[in-house]
Design an enzyme around this catalytic site. Structure first.
Site, PDB file in Angstrom:
ATOM      1  N   PHE A  68      -0.294   9.082  -5.868  1.00 15.49           N
ATOM      2  CA  PHE A  68      -0.502  10.454  -5.387  1.00 15.49           C
ATOM      3  C   PHE A  68       0.353  11.458  -6.161  1.00 15.49           C
ATOM      4  CE2 PHE A  68      -1.942   8.096  -1.624  1.00 15.49           C
ATOM      5  CZ  PHE A  68      -3.164   8.715  -1.444  1.00 15.49           C
TER       6      PHE A  68
ATOM      7  N   GLY B 206       2.880   6.421 -13.752  1.00 15.95           N
ATOM      8  CA  GLY B 206       2.368   6.140 -12.417  1.00 15.95           C
ATOM      9  C   GLY B 206       1.255   7.092 -12.029  1.00 15.95           C
TER      10      GLY B 206
ATOM     11  N   GLU C 224      -1.715  -0.157  12.294  1.00 12.41           N
ATOM     12  CA  GLU C 224      -3.107  -0.137  11.870  1.00 12.41           C
ATOM     13  C   GLU C 224      -3.646  -1.546  11.679  1.00 12.41           C
ATOM     14  OE1 GLU C 224      -2.690   4.303   9.902  1.00 12.41           O
ATOM     15  OE2 GLU C 224      -2.468   2.549   8.632  1.00 12.41           O
TER      16      GLU C 224
ATOM     17  N   ALA D 265       2.105  10.104   1.406  1.00  8.56           N
ATOM     18  CA  ALA D 265       1.272  10.684   0.359  1.00  8.56           C
ATOM     19  C   ALA D 265       1.467  12.198   0.230  1.00  8.56           C
ATOM     20  CB  ALA D 265      -0.193  10.348   0.620  1.00  8.56           C
TER      21      ALA D 265
END
Lengths: 428, 428
Positions: free
Chosen positions: B14, B11, B172, B318
């Protein structure tokens, strides 16, 4: 005052959009509607840079309705034309029927595989943003799969790229592939050496860049060869499948074949019931109207215009379409003002093609040059004609950065089926 | 000198990328390999801006191998993990088997429809670039189809947008929809008035932004309402289909439903044979290893870490993943140097969410603020953490331009099936 005249424009490419803007600025007495299958105008000359991971789709496209936002007499609609009835003066779309007083047909062209449509899955063309990101996906994926491949034969097949067609688009694709493999990717891999990539440009005619002067074509070929591109002229592709390209008895093993060889006009043409040329384009009258239908104009790649000097059809270039769009608009306006229509004459500003960093060819009438100066000319002209201030700034930054860093700004493998070639089956 | 230790990282989000960089910098004695299904690291906090036509995919993604280019002891490979054998210390991928001395699992999370996978075609989530351009396509298409629709009932359905989930992503998305309809598109249409757009944010819990302080959630809700968003809290979605959203006896007719409600960890977890929490995440030891397997580390959204103050699991953010990635790397390095491992502690730098232009909320421990200052904080932090100098410049320009012009930079309807909603059948 009379009812406003309804002008319907089909296609928001260079021709249709130029016509719409000219008419919209003229203002009063007109009801303008522009139809396109897409919601954006695409700056096609830079499409190959999206395919080659240098630019993002958003940087070379601008919404049609944004371009026309300030003209309240112009309306942009998303839609596809199914049929045109020149007698009844109606246009059938996927959502409603339109009546028109004037019709401007500017539907452009799409790829032609010369009757071999079965090649398309293995050799995508380059006319739409989806095709560009699909080409980008395949090119980047080939390097990724080569890096993890242990079989040298398969590695070689993955690192062989074939571009079919030696016109400007083919040159630009092949040159970019040379640059990507030699510069942008050279430091990023551990097992493969991207500089060993084989790039083959295949042209059926006797030389590349057939519409340019022979001296420029030679120079372009030398530039391509310096970037590691092998140019094969006089070779005709006889088959394309998941494993590569066949040329008569020869076979090139390649996972990534790109098609830049031929175009054909919109399929609307055949149903219009008017005279077409050998390529299927409508033969335009000197004033750009469709013969017998003075209220219908046909421009850009959809038309064949032979009334210029020498009688040769005008090439399928953006400047031709833009000038024709403005001219068609002017002739409509002349009708409304009771003036006479003018015949169209093409003001040839020249043509150019870029091969790579500091390498391009420019031909303007008798003036021909190549190399760094031609490359700067190419850059300035393309930034200048790009619509939208923000797009100009973004493209300028991408180019400046790529020039300094030898890297590319949009190396993304996206799209559905992003991890496989067409032959391998879908692995989402 | 001993053989180099093989570290496999799964992966490149982050967490994985932070671990890879920390290990690669440490240099000698390590052979690092990072595997990802994609060839790029995605800056997920700005994914909603791609969905809302503000940014292009290339601006928030950077190729993994470019990030690691300068570290010759690190290798990036495109590939998908099929199985992990913790006993044999091997990882099966779609192309080869890997043996490891250390394994870092950082596979992140994907969307969860709480057992209603049949909702997915009608309510896409927002975890991948393809999903983001798909959401963008649907939102822009809804306005385009509304402009050409004559039936007022259908027009209303097209101009109704539902966002499910009142966390930061839902906020958002809903806030951006409010801004797009009120500013970016307001001048571009002739028939519809985009300012009449109905936007409904549905949250099952008693309030939005459950992880923030109640005062900030209230402020965010007021900000959303000023942008025209209707906030429904304590409402549970009971059905989603092509015509809209069902909430118990109520029905909201909408063509565009966006899913921002739940996530679940990688499906690898279930096959590991170790203890999972109720959400299916692997319960990590204090040093971030998998209990019983000190050579395996589990970080980010794939893990449940409860050893902090209060014993509450760390959120899926993150900063958590990045700090854990660096910490896992440090513990591997401590092993190699013969030192002891340290337990992980999360340094909470706070959390934030943006609602729209000059509207955001920020919470850093006891410090809470909202409005313009919070919005600038949000901008600076997101530009700062974006990887790649060019991406920072491009995103800055896009934002500056959007701020000045009230427009958006990437209003493109792309992707296959670009002209239809899932219910309508494909019209390529």
């Amino acid at each position: 005052m009379a009812n406003p005249k309804r002008v319907l424009i089909v296609g928001a490419g260079f021709g249709g959009l130029a016509a719409a803007r000219r008419l919209a600025r003229a203002g009063a007495g007109l009801e303008i509607c522009i139809l396109d299958r897409r919601n954006y105008h695409l700056f096609q000359p830079l499409l190959y840079q999206v395919a080659m991971a240098g630019l993002s789709p958003g940087e070379i496209a601008v919404p049609v309705r944004t371009v026309l936002s300030k003209y309240k007499n112009a309306r942009a609609l998303l839609g596809e034309v199914n049929a045109v009835d020149l007698g009844k003066k109606t246009v059938q779309t996927d959502f409603q029927e339109f009546e028109y007083d004037y019709l401007v047909l500017a539907c452009g062209a799409q790829h032609s595989y010369f009757g071999h449509e079965e090649w398309e899955p293995f050799a995508p063309g380059l006319k739409t943003l989806e095709q560009a990101t699909e080409v980008r996906r395949r090119v980047l994926l080939a390097f990724e799969l080569a890096e993890r491949e242990t079989d040298p034969v398969k590695t070689r097949q993955l690192l062989t790229f074939v571009v079919v067609g030696g016109g400007p688009t083919g040159i630009e694709l092949a040159g970019s592939l040379g640059e990507i493999s030699r510069f942008a990717l050279s430091r990023d891999f551990r097992k493969i050496d991207p500089r060993q990539t084989r790039i083959i440009l295949i042209e059926a005619g006797p030389r590349i860049l057939a519409t340019f002067d022979a001296s420029l074509a030679q120079r372009a070929q030398r530039d391509l060869e310096e970037l590691g591109v092998t140019v094969w002229t006089g070779m005709r592709v006889s088959g394309i499948d998941a494993s590569g390209v066949r040329l008569g008895n020869e076979k090139v093993e390649s996972k990534t074949v790109l098609w830049a060889a031929g175009v054909k006009p919109s399929k609307l043409n055949a149903a219009l019931g008017v005279e077409l040329d050998g390529m299927g384009r409508v033969i335009a009258a000197p004033d750009l109207s469709v013969p017998g239908h003075p209220e219908v104009f046909i421009i850009g790649d959809q038309a064949c215009f032979t009334h210029g000097p020498g009688g040769r059809p005008l090439p399928g270039l953006a400047p031709v379409a833009m000038q024709q769009g403005r001219h068609a608009a002017d002739n409509i306006l002349a009708d409304l003002r009771g003036g006479g229509r003018a015949p169209f004459t093409y003001a040839d500003k020249g043509s150019m093609a870029t091969i790579g960093r500091r390498r391009a060819v420019v031909e303007m009438g008798k003036i021909r040059f190549a190399g760094v100066l031609a490359w700067y000319t190419w850059l300035v002209v393309h930034i200048f004609y790009l619509i939208g201030f923000r797009n100009r700034v973004l493209v300028f930054i991408q180019w400046a950065w790529a020039y300094i860093s030898f890297r590319r700004g949009a190396q993304l493998i996206t799209n559905p089926g992003w991890r496989s070639f067409p032959s391998d089956g879908q692995q989402p």
